[in-house]
Design a protein around this motif. Structure first.
Motif, PDB file in Angstrom:
ATOM      1  N   CYS A  96       4.539  -8.748   1.549  1.00 39.14           N
ATOM      2  CA  CYS A  96       3.992  -7.416   1.774  1.00 39.14           C
ATOM      3  C   CYS A  96       4.895  -6.659   1.008  1.00 39.14           C
ATOM      4  N   MET A  97       4.469  -5.726   0.197  1.00 34.54           N
ATOM      5  CA  MET A  97       5.276  -4.884  -0.394  1.00 34.54           C
ATOM      6  C   MET A  97       4.729  -3.369  -0.032  1.00 34.54           C
ATOM      7  N   LEU A  98       5.778  -2.486   0.554  1.00 37.81           N
ATOM      8  CA  LEU A  98       5.308  -1.385   1.274  1.00 37.81           C
ATOM      9  C   LEU A  98       5.948  -0.115   0.415  1.00 37.81           C
ATOM     10  N   THR A  99       5.300   1.000   0.500  1.00 35.98           N
ATOM     11  CA  THR A  99       5.883   2.351  -0.218  1.00 35.98           C
ATOM     12  C   THR A  99       5.694   3.431   0.630  1.00 35.98           C
ATOM     13  N   ASP A 100       6.397   4.366   0.699  1.00 37.19           N
ATOM     14  CA  ASP A 100       6.118   5.522   1.296  1.00 37.19           C
ATOM     15  C   ASP A 100       5.694   6.553   0.154  1.00 37.19           C
ATOM     16  N   GLN A 101       5.512   7.743   0.699  1.00 37.59           N
ATOM     17  CA  GLN A 101       5.300   9.029  -0.143  1.00 37.59           C
ATOM     18  C   GLN A 101       6.297   9.385  -1.071  1.00 37.59           C
ATOM     19  N   ALA A 102       7.636   9.198  -0.655  1.00 38.51           N
ATOM     20  CA  ALA A 102       8.810   9.602  -1.413  1.00 38.51           C
ATOM     21  C   ALA A 102       9.236   8.289  -2.548  1.00 38.51           C
ATOM     22  N   GLY A 103       8.552   7.285  -2.608  1.00 35.56           N
ATOM     23  CA  GLY A 103       8.890   6.311  -3.132  1.00 35.56           C
ATOM     24  C   GLY A 103       9.684   5.156  -2.767  1.00 35.56           C
ATOM     25  N   ALA A 104      10.071   5.203  -1.497  1.00 35.35           N
ATOM     26  CA  ALA A 104      10.801   4.154  -0.830  1.00 35.35           C
ATOM     27  C   ALA A 104      10.121   2.975  -0.727  1.00 35.35           C
ATOM     28  N   GLU A 105      10.731   1.792  -0.999  1.00 33.04           N
ATOM     29  CA  GLU A 105      10.152   0.474  -0.958  1.00 33.04           C
ATOM     30  C   GLU A 105      10.515  -0.388   0.204  1.00 33.04           C
TER      31      GLU A 105
ATOM     32  N   LEU B  79      12.848  -8.375   3.503  1.00 26.13           N
ATOM     33  CA  LEU B  79      13.285  -8.394   4.819  1.00 26.13           C
ATOM     34  C   LEU B  79      12.479  -9.731   5.434  1.00 26.13           C
ATOM     35  N   PRO B  80      13.101 -10.841   5.804  1.00 25.14           N
ATOM     36  CA  PRO B  80      12.145 -11.871   6.617  1.00 25.14           C
ATOM     37  C   PRO B  80      11.528 -11.437   7.876  1.00 25.14           C
ATOM     38  N   CYS B  81      10.341 -12.052   8.091  1.00 26.69           N
ATOM     39  CA  CYS B  81       9.946 -11.906   9.422  1.00 26.69           C
ATOM     40  C   CYS B  81       8.850 -13.081   9.746  1.00 26.69           C
TER      41      CYS B  81
ATOM     42  N   GLU C 204       3.991  -5.221   9.551  1.00 25.95           N
ATOM     43  CA  GLU C 204       3.447  -3.965   8.565  1.00 25.95           C
ATOM     44  C   GLU C 204       2.926  -2.786   9.283  1.00 25.95           C
ATOM     45  N   GLN C 205       2.470  -3.188  10.584  1.00 25.00           N
ATOM     46  CA  GLN C 205       1.847  -1.942  11.223  1.00 25.00           C
ATOM     47  C   GLN C 205       3.164  -1.311  11.770  1.00 25.00           C
ATOM     48  N   GLY C 206       4.237  -1.768  11.866  1.00 26.90           N
ATOM     49  CA  GLY C 206       5.318  -1.029  12.526  1.00 26.90           C
ATOM     50  C   GLY C 206       5.906  -0.086  11.507  1.00 26.90           C
ATOM     51  N   TRP C 207       5.905  -0.466  10.080  1.00 23.18           N
ATOM     52  CA  TRP C 207       6.194   0.067   9.057  1.00 23.18           C
ATOM     53  C   TRP C 207       5.119   1.206   8.673  1.00 23.18           C
ATOM     54  N   ASN C 208       3.851   0.957   9.006  1.00 26.25           N
ATOM     55  CA  ASN C 208       2.779   2.061   8.727  1.00 26.25           C
ATOM     56  C   ASN C 208       3.076   3.029   9.628  1.00 26.25           C
ATOM     57  N   ARG C 209       3.430   2.804  10.773  1.00 25.35           N
ATOM     58  CA  ARG C 209       3.669   4.095  11.696  1.00 25.35           C
ATOM     59  C   ARG C 209       5.194   4.803  11.210  1.00 25.35           C
ATOM     60  N   ARG C 210       5.850   4.404  10.277  1.00 26.75           N
ATOM     61  CA  ARG C 210       6.849   5.079   9.646  1.00 26.75           C
ATOM     62  C   ARG C 210       6.477   5.898   8.222  1.00 26.75           C
ATOM     63  N   GLY C 211       5.241   5.615   7.963  1.00 25.47           N
ATOM     64  CA  GLY C 211       4.656   6.300   6.779  1.00 25.47           C
ATOM     65  C   GLY C 211       4.421   5.414   5.461  1.00 25.47           C
ATOM     66  N   PHE C 212       4.912   3.964   5.615  1.00 27.97           N
ATOM     67  CA  PHE C 212       4.600   3.120   4.565  1.00 27.97           C
ATOM     68  C   PHE C 212       3.325   2.205   4.496  1.00 27.97           C
ATOM     69  N   ARG C 213       2.920   2.470   3.422  1.00 28.32           N
ATOM     70  CA  ARG C 213       1.724   1.767   3.205  1.00 28.32           C
ATOM     71  C   ARG C 213       1.722   0.766   2.143  1.00 28.32           C
ATOM     72  N   ARG C 214       0.732  -0.105   2.243  1.00 29.11           N
ATOM     73  CA  ARG C 214       0.447  -1.458   1.321  1.00 29.11           C
ATOM     74  C   ARG C 214      -0.334  -0.838   0.295  1.00 29.11           C
ATOM     75  N   PRO C 215      -0.372  -1.226  -1.013  1.00 26.76           N
ATOM     76  CA  PRO C 215      -1.181  -0.724  -2.031  1.00 26.76           C
ATOM     77  C   PRO C 215      -2.532  -1.501  -1.753  1.00 26.76           C
TER      78      PRO C 215
ATOM     79  N   ARG D 192       8.421  -7.377   2.655  1.00 30.81           N
ATOM     80  CA  ARG D 192       8.651  -8.199   3.728  1.00 30.81           C
ATOM     81  C   ARG D 192       8.002  -9.592   3.281  1.00 30.81           C
ATOM     82  N   ALA D 193       8.628 -10.682   3.608  1.00 30.52           N
ATOM     83  CA  ALA D 193       8.158 -12.103   3.310  1.00 30.52           C
ATOM     84  C   ALA D 193       8.127 -12.653   4.809  1.00 30.52           C
ATOM     85  N   ARG D 194       7.060 -13.607   4.841  1.00 31.90           N
ATOM     86  CA  ARG D 194       6.698 -14.469   6.015  1.00 31.90           C
ATOM     87  C   ARG D 194       7.895 -15.617   5.916  1.00 31.90           C
TER      88      ARG D 194
END
Length: 83
Positions: free
Chosen positions: A40-49, A11-13, A20-31, A52-54
């Motif tokens: 930026c590659m973000l994952t959640d506890q269920a393994g969803a990824e 997803l471009p941004c 990233e902060q918005g996705w963090n509120r949804r449970g996604f974290r950067r390794p 994000r690319a600038r």
């Protein structure tokens, strides 16, 4: 069950840190070991990824949509009523 390949949308941004902060509120974290400035590659506890690319600052313009018929852009107001 073995891990199977799966597509991941990139997803471009223009505001990578804010996105990233918005996705963090949804449970996604950067390794912890990821230190990319433009990607930026973000994952959640269920393994969803979510990846994000600038983008270039003028690539995403608020209030503008890509018009697939012309490969151009049009304002949201111009696009209302188009099927």
């Amino acid at each position: 069950m073995p891990d199977l390949p799966r597509p991941i949308a990139i997803l471009p941004c223009t505001g990578l840190k804010a996105a990233e902060q918005g996705w963090n509120r949804r449970g996604f974290r950067r390794p912890r070991d990821q230190a990319f400035d433009e990607y930026c590659m973000l994952t959640d506890q269920a393994g969803a990824e979510v990846h994000r690319a600038r983008t270039a600052p003028d690539w995403l313009v608020p209030g503008r949509l890509i018009d697939p018929a012309t490969d151009g852009t049009r304002s949201i107001e111009d696009a209302r009523g188009i099927d």
